[in-house]
Design a protein around this motif. Structure first.
Motif, PDB file in Angstrom:
ATOM      1  N   LYS A 145      -5.317   0.026  -7.342  1.00 40.01           N
ATOM      2  CA  LYS A 145      -6.583   0.621  -6.896  1.00 40.01           C
ATOM      3  C   LYS A 145      -6.285   1.968  -6.240  1.00 40.01           C
ATOM      4  O   LYS A 145      -5.416   2.065  -5.378  1.00 40.01           O
ATOM      5  CB  LYS A 145      -7.284  -0.305  -5.905  1.00 40.01           C
ATOM      6  CG  LYS A 145      -8.631   0.235  -5.418  1.00 40.01           C
ATOM      7  CD  LYS A 145      -9.222  -0.619  -4.309  1.00 40.01           C
ATOM      8  CE  LYS A 145      -9.739  -1.939  -4.812  1.00 40.01           C
ATOM      9  NZ  LYS A 145     -10.475  -2.669  -3.728  1.00 40.01           N
ATOM     10  N   LYS A 146      -7.026   2.998  -6.636  1.00 38.22           N
ATOM     11  CA  LYS A 146      -6.753   4.347  -6.146  1.00 38.22           C
ATOM     12  C   LYS A 146      -7.938   4.876  -5.341  1.00 38.22           C
ATOM     13  O   LYS A 146      -9.061   4.884  -5.826  1.00 38.22           O
ATOM     14  CB  LYS A 146      -6.449   5.278  -7.334  1.00 38.22           C
ATOM     15  CG  LYS A 146      -5.117   4.955  -8.005  1.00 38.22           C
ATOM     16  CD  LYS A 146      -4.998   5.558  -9.375  1.00 38.22           C
ATOM     17  CE  LYS A 146      -5.829   4.822 -10.392  1.00 38.22           C
ATOM     18  NZ  LYS A 146      -5.337   3.451 -10.686  1.00 38.22           N
TER      19      LYS A 146
ATOM     20  N   VAL B   1       0.852  -1.188   0.000  1.00 35.15           N
ATOM     21  CA  VAL B   1       0.000   0.000   0.000  1.00 35.15           C
ATOM     22  C   VAL B   1       0.885   1.234   0.000  1.00 35.15           C
ATOM     23  O   VAL B   1       1.790   1.353   0.831  1.00 35.15           O
ATOM     24  CB  VAL B   1      -0.924   0.027   1.230  1.00 35.15           C
ATOM     25  CG1 VAL B   1      -1.831   1.257   1.190  1.00 35.15           C
ATOM     26  CG2 VAL B   1      -1.763  -1.249   1.318  1.00 35.15           C
ATOM     27  N   VAL B   2       0.630   2.153  -0.931  1.00 33.85           N
ATOM     28  CA  VAL B   2       1.315   3.444  -0.950  1.00 33.85           C
ATOM     29  C   VAL B   2       0.351   4.499  -0.437  1.00 33.85           C
ATOM     30  O   VAL B   2      -0.775   4.618  -0.938  1.00 33.85           O
ATOM     31  CB  VAL B   2       1.795   3.807  -2.372  1.00 33.85           C
ATOM     32  CG1 VAL B   2       2.345   5.231  -2.406  1.00 33.85           C
ATOM     33  CG2 VAL B   2       2.860   2.826  -2.842  1.00 33.85           C
TER      34      VAL B   2
ATOM     35  N   THR C 128     -14.045   4.481   5.866  1.00 32.35           N
ATOM     36  CA  THR C 128     -14.341   4.263   4.453  1.00 32.35           C
ATOM     37  C   THR C 128     -13.162   3.591   3.755  1.00 32.35           C
ATOM     38  O   THR C 128     -13.337   2.694   2.927  1.00 32.35           O
ATOM     39  CB  THR C 128     -14.657   5.604   3.766  1.00 32.35           C
ATOM     40  OG1 THR C 128     -15.708   6.257   4.476  1.00 32.35           O
ATOM     41  CG2 THR C 128     -15.109   5.390   2.329  1.00 32.35           C
ATOM     42  N   ILE C 129     -11.956   4.005   4.113  1.00 29.12           N
ATOM     43  CA  ILE C 129     -10.755   3.427   3.496  1.00 29.12           C
ATOM     44  C   ILE C 129     -10.622   1.947   3.854  1.00 29.12           C
ATOM     45  O   ILE C 129     -10.263   1.119   3.011  1.00 29.12           O
ATOM     46  CB  ILE C 129      -9.507   4.214   3.945  1.00 29.12           C
ATOM     47  CG1 ILE C 129      -9.487   5.595   3.285  1.00 29.12           C
ATOM     48  CG2 ILE C 129      -8.224   3.452   3.625  1.00 29.12           C
ATOM     49  CD1 ILE C 129      -8.481   6.557   3.893  1.00 29.12           C
ATOM     50  N   LEU C 130     -10.935   1.593   5.094  1.00 25.71           N
ATOM     51  CA  LEU C 130     -10.693   0.231   5.570  1.00 25.71           C
ATOM     52  C   LEU C 130     -11.406  -0.823   4.725  1.00 25.71           C
ATOM     53  O   LEU C 130     -10.847  -1.882   4.446  1.00 25.71           O
ATOM     54  CB  LEU C 130     -11.130   0.100   7.031  1.00 25.71           C
ATOM     55  CG  LEU C 130     -10.204   0.728   8.071  1.00 25.71           C
ATOM     56  CD1 LEU C 130     -10.842   0.646   9.447  1.00 25.71           C
ATOM     57  CD2 LEU C 130      -8.844   0.047   8.068  1.00 25.71           C
ATOM     58  N   GLN C 131     -12.633  -0.549   4.335  1.00 30.46           N
ATOM     59  CA  GLN C 131     -13.393  -1.568   3.626  1.00 30.46           C
ATOM     60  C   GLN C 131     -12.790  -1.872   2.255  1.00 30.46           C
ATOM     61  O   GLN C 131     -13.005  -2.953   1.704  1.00 30.46           O
ATOM     62  CB  GLN C 131     -14.847  -1.143   3.470  1.00 30.46           C
ATOM     63  CG  GLN C 131     -15.086  -0.018   2.488  1.00 30.46           C
ATOM     64  CD  GLN C 131     -16.494   0.509   2.581  1.00 30.46           C
ATOM     65  OE1 GLN C 131     -16.883   1.148   3.554  1.00 30.46           O
ATOM     66  NE2 GLN C 131     -17.283   0.259   1.547  1.00 30.46           N
ATOM     67  N   HIS C 132     -11.990  -0.923   1.725  1.00 28.78           N
ATOM     68  CA  HIS C 132     -11.375  -1.140   0.420  1.00 28.78           C
ATOM     69  C   HIS C 132      -9.980  -1.752   0.538  1.00 28.78           C
ATOM     70  O   HIS C 132      -9.393  -2.138  -0.469  1.00 28.78           O
ATOM     71  CB  HIS C 132     -11.298   0.182  -0.336  1.00 28.78           C
ATOM     72  CG  HIS C 132     -12.644   0.767  -0.630  1.00 28.78           C
ATOM     73  ND1 HIS C 132     -13.445   0.309  -1.644  1.00 28.78           N
ATOM     74  CD2 HIS C 132     -13.337   1.752  -0.008  1.00 28.78           C
ATOM     75  CE1 HIS C 132     -14.578   1.000  -1.660  1.00 28.78           C
ATOM     76  NE2 HIS C 132     -14.534   1.872  -0.682  1.00 28.78           N
TER      77      HIS C 132
ATOM     78  N   ARG D 294       4.318   0.853  -8.964  1.00 28.31           N
ATOM     79  CA  ARG D 294       3.992  -0.196  -9.933  1.00 28.31           C
ATOM     80  C   ARG D 294       3.710  -1.543  -9.256  1.00 28.31           C
ATOM     81  O   ARG D 294       3.035  -2.399  -9.825  1.00 28.31           O
ATOM     82  CB  ARG D 294       5.128  -0.346 -10.942  1.00 28.31           C
ATOM     83  CG  ARG D 294       5.335   0.878 -11.818  1.00 28.31           C
ATOM     84  CD  ARG D 294       6.410   0.635 -12.868  1.00 28.31           C
ATOM     85  NE  ARG D 294       6.816   1.861 -13.543  1.00 28.31           N
ATOM     86  CZ  ARG D 294       6.188   2.377 -14.597  1.00 28.31           C
ATOM     87  NH1 ARG D 294       5.134   1.766 -15.096  1.00 28.31           N
ATOM     88  NH2 ARG D 294       6.624   3.499 -15.157  1.00 28.31           N
ATOM     89  N   GLU D 295       4.243  -1.738  -8.057  1.00 25.65           N
ATOM     90  CA  GLU D 295       4.020  -2.998  -7.330  1.00 25.65           C
ATOM     91  C   GLU D 295       2.890  -2.885  -6.314  1.00 25.65           C
ATOM     92  O   GLU D 295       2.546  -3.869  -5.647  1.00 25.65           O
ATOM     93  CB  GLU D 295       5.299  -3.432  -6.594  1.00 25.65           C
ATOM     94  CG  GLU D 295       6.472  -3.784  -7.498  1.00 25.65           C
ATOM     95  CD  GLU D 295       7.184  -2.548  -8.014  1.00 25.65           C
ATOM     96  OE1 GLU D 295       7.402  -1.618  -7.209  1.00 25.65           O
ATOM     97  OE2 GLU D 295       7.512  -2.503  -9.223  1.00 25.65           O
ATOM     98  N   ALA D 296       2.306  -1.701  -6.165  1.00 21.96           N
ATOM     99  CA  ALA D 296       1.297  -1.475  -5.114  1.00 21.96           C
ATOM    100  C   ALA D 296      -0.075  -1.966  -5.560  1.00 21.96           C
ATOM    101  O   ALA D 296      -0.502  -1.727  -6.687  1.00 21.96           O
ATOM    102  CB  ALA D 296       1.235  -0.004  -4.756  1.00 21.96           C
ATOM    103  N   GLU D 297      -0.761  -2.647  -4.662  1.00 25.05           N
ATOM    104  CA  GLU D 297      -2.153  -3.019  -4.916  1.00 25.05           C
ATOM    105  C   GLU D 297      -3.087  -1.831  -4.728  1.00 25.05           C
ATOM    106  O   GLU D 297      -4.098  -1.704  -5.414  1.00 25.05           O
ATOM    107  CB  GLU D 297      -2.573  -4.155  -3.988  1.00 25.05           C
ATOM    108  CG  GLU D 297      -1.909  -5.483  -4.282  1.00 25.05           C
ATOM    109  CD  GLU D 297      -2.462  -6.590  -3.397  1.00 25.05           C
ATOM    110  OE1 GLU D 297      -3.696  -6.611  -3.190  1.00 25.05           O
ATOM    111  OE2 GLU D 297      -1.672  -7.418  -2.916  1.00 25.05           O
TER     112      GLU D 297
END
Length: 454
Positions: free
Chosen positions: A94-95, A3-4, A357-361, A64-67
């Motif tokens: 995913k952004k 995660v970035v 909100t962030i956690l669910q993603h 480039r390696e971040a999900e």
């Protein structure tokens, strides 16, 4: 999972802290050396000094390696440019972006459909107003969440001294409450989250979380001596973005509303745009002003200024002068544990709303929603039971759930099941799980798809 995170402010710091404790690969970008230093000294994560809107910096962070990439700086523009650059460099990442400006509100769907493609737009102001509405609708609750499109509520209430449940062992609840009782899913005691078992006792002062179908909610609240008291008159202290949004919502619900705002120019803005709300130019911590406005007749005072100390003082003063109920906005996470000690029970936080909100993603498995319990003590998640996960097609008592977690509800089509040990989760059921922070990685594991090798 890599995660970035762009932004090392309160939201970025606490998301990074939580994910690091779950052994995720986290990289945080920020241009402020002090923020980077604070992060490096407190959390075991990688840091990159620079602007998250820079493609070179994103490359250095390993985009480039971040999900997942989270853009959560205090600048909407920086967050959007960071997403644009990430979309060019790594389209499959995913952004998620935090946007607070009202100018962007009508374009949230456009951001998802067009370049830069953004998977989720988070507006903390909207989420805070929704939280306030939920707290207004549930008497005596200090925490309220919804699942299954609102048909299931999870509610946190304090157990008062003298309650008939004080000292009762959970396994004895059927004999005390008979058949119609809520499922007690979690207890917070001395800032520690307990996922209870039958031999646990309830104590006065506990923050008790229970699960209830919406149709039974008020009946279950009465068990904890919380009774319906409709909110008819509201006083808002602070007429900024959230105060204005809340007043518009209350006007739509035909609730009488007043706003106290210090800034004369903002008072003019509010007066021009609000139809029935009374706008007062003054200080919400001014005792004389509160008395003049008949604070003792107010059902609810909501303090929403940008200063925590002012919000706390105004809430305490309003309660002392006779206001029936207060809701206080807090942003500093270090203040959360102090609130109940000084007599403030109902607290909202734009930053915590953004984190929820962030956690669910971020959660693995098909997590539909995730909400923090008591700040950061744990989470309650709503997830879809995938056909190949480890939790389907066998009784709950035979599933090795991580210590500190429990299934608190099963939703199957239109049926809501409060589960027991013999209950079986079927593929595509929606399940509600309570978990302490330490148990979350294990919960993610059992929710995830089980791969079959040939």
């Amino acid at each position: 999972m890599k995660v970035v995170i762009v932004g090392a402010g309160e939201v970025g710091f606490h998301i990074a802290s939580r994910l690091a404790m779950e052994n995720k690969d986290v990289v945080v970008i920020d241009h402020d050396p002090e923020a980077i230093k604070r992060l490096s000294e407190s959390i075991d994560v990688q840091t990159v000094s620079g602007s998250g809107s820079s493609p070179a910096i994103l490359e250095e962070a390993g985009i480039r390696e971040a999900e997942i990439m989270l853009a959560v700086t205090d600048s909407d523009e920086v967050n959007l440019v960071a997403c644009l650059m990430a979309d060019i460099l790594s389209p499959t990442t995913k952004k998620l972006v935090r946007l607070r400006g009202a100018d962007f509100e009508s374009y949230h769907d456009a951001f998802k459909e067009n370049a830069p493609h953004i998977d989720t737009v988070i507006n903390p102001d909207i989420e805070v107003v929704r939280t306030i509405e939920r707290l207004m609708s549930v008497p005596g609750a200090v925490d309220v969440g919804e699942f299954a499109d609102g048909r299931i509520k999870f509610v946190g209430v304090y157990l008062e001294p003298g309650s008939r449940l004080d000292g009762v062992r959970l396994s004895d609840l059927p004999s005390v409450l008979k058949d119609d009782r809520p499922l007690i899913a979690a207890i917070v005691r001395d800032d520690q989250l307990i996922i209870p078992r039958g031999d646990n006792h309830l104590r006065a002062g506990d923050l008790v979380y229970f699960i209830s179908e919406e149709k039974n909610l008020f009946k279950h609240l009465s068990i904890f001596d919380k009774h319906a008291s409709p909110v008819k008159r509201v006083l808002i202290v602070g007429g900024g973005r959230i105060g204005y949004r809340l007043a518009k919502t209350l006007e739509g619900n035909s609730i009488a509303c007043k706003i106290i705002e210090k800034r004369a120019t903002q008072c003019d803005f509010l007066a021009e745009r609000l139809e029935r709300t009374v706008v007062l130019h003054g200080d919400g911590s001014d005792q004389n002003l509160l008395v003049e406005e008949n604070i003792h007749d107010i059902d609810l005072v909501v303090t929403l200024t940008g200063d925590e100390e002012t919000n706390i003082l105004s809430s305490l003063l309003a309660k002392r002068l006779g206001a029936k109920k207060t809701i206080t906005q807090i942003n500093k996470f270090s203040y959360f544990s102090l609130m109940s000690t000084i007599g403030i029970e109902q607290v909202v936080s734009p930053r915590l709303s953004a984190i929820n909100t962030i956690l669910q993603h971020i959660r693995r498995g098909k997590v539909l929603s995730a909400v923090s319990i008591k700040g950061e003590a744990g989470e309650v998640m709503e997830a879809l039971a995938l056909p190949t996960s480890d939790i389907v097609s066998k009784p709950l008592k035979k599933i090795a759930f991580p210590k500190g977690s429990m299934v608190a509800g099963i939703i199957r089509d239109e049926t809501i099941i409060i589960p027991g040990g013999e209950s079986v989760i079927e593929p595509d059921d929606r399940i509600i799980i309570f978990a302490t922070r330490k148990a979350i990685p294990g919960v993610e594991k059992i929710l995830a798809v089980k791969l079959e090798y040939i």
